[in-house]
Enzyme design. Sequence first.
Site, mmCIF file in Angstrom:
data_model
loop_
_atom_site.group_PDB
_atom_site.id
_atom_site.type_symbol
_atom_site.label_atom_id
_atom_site.label_comp_id
_atom_site.label_asym_id
_atom_site.label_seq_id
_atom_site.Cartn_x
_atom_site.Cartn_y
_atom_site.Cartn_z
ATOM 1 N N HIS A 121 -1.077 4.427 -7.120
ATOM 2 C CA HIS A 121 -0.670 3.852 -7.525
ATOM 3 C C HIS A 121 0.327 3.883 -6.890
ATOM 4 C CE1 HIS A 121 -0.950 8.826 -7.138
ATOM 5 N NE2 HIS A 121 0.480 8.600 -7.468
ATOM 6 N N HIS A 175 4.257 4.093 -8.344
ATOM 7 C CA HIS A 175 6.046 5.030 -8.929
ATOM 8 C C HIS A 175 6.788 3.284 -8.937
ATOM 9 C CE1 HIS A 175 4.963 9.205 -8.541
ATOM 10 N NE2 HIS A 175 4.175 8.601 -7.839
#
Length: 138
Positions: free
Chosen positions: A102, A104
């Site tokens: 992932h 941010h």
Amino acid sequence: MAYDPDNIFAKILRGEIPSTRVYEDDDTLAFMDIMPRADGHLLVIPKTPCRNLLDASPTQLSAVMATVQKLGHAVMAAFGAEGVTIQQFNEAAGGQEVFHLHFHVLPRHEGVRLRPPGQMGDMAAIAEQAEKIRAALG
Ligand code: AMP
């Protein structure tokens, strides 16, 4: 290290736990971080499994980065941001806590520091911010 199909983002992808989704396409999903370090803090993930940058394929990385760029533009518009910080952590020693790749996306304003990590956000405020991002995406 092997990919754990029961990590929390895999469960979000399968719809087994709730998330506040702002964008998705065939290959990627963007949803709000529940412990936001800035208003509009969101996460972009691939829909296919990989732990992090170290085991991701070039195809996964290029799909995710295209969505990171798209959401970067969206948060600039949605929050009148002056900049965007992109963060990404690899393995526990690198600061990673959830082991599904992932990125941010954090909208930034001059002189405004990121909030400390690990503080639960106000879900009503997060829902409002998500709506602004969806609107900016058109
Ligand atoms: P890291 O692996 O260090 O990038 O941290 C994982 C991030 O996922 C943190 O910013 C958490 O606030 C966020 N997070 C953890 N669980 C959830 C969840 N269920 N929905 C949205 N974000 C989450």
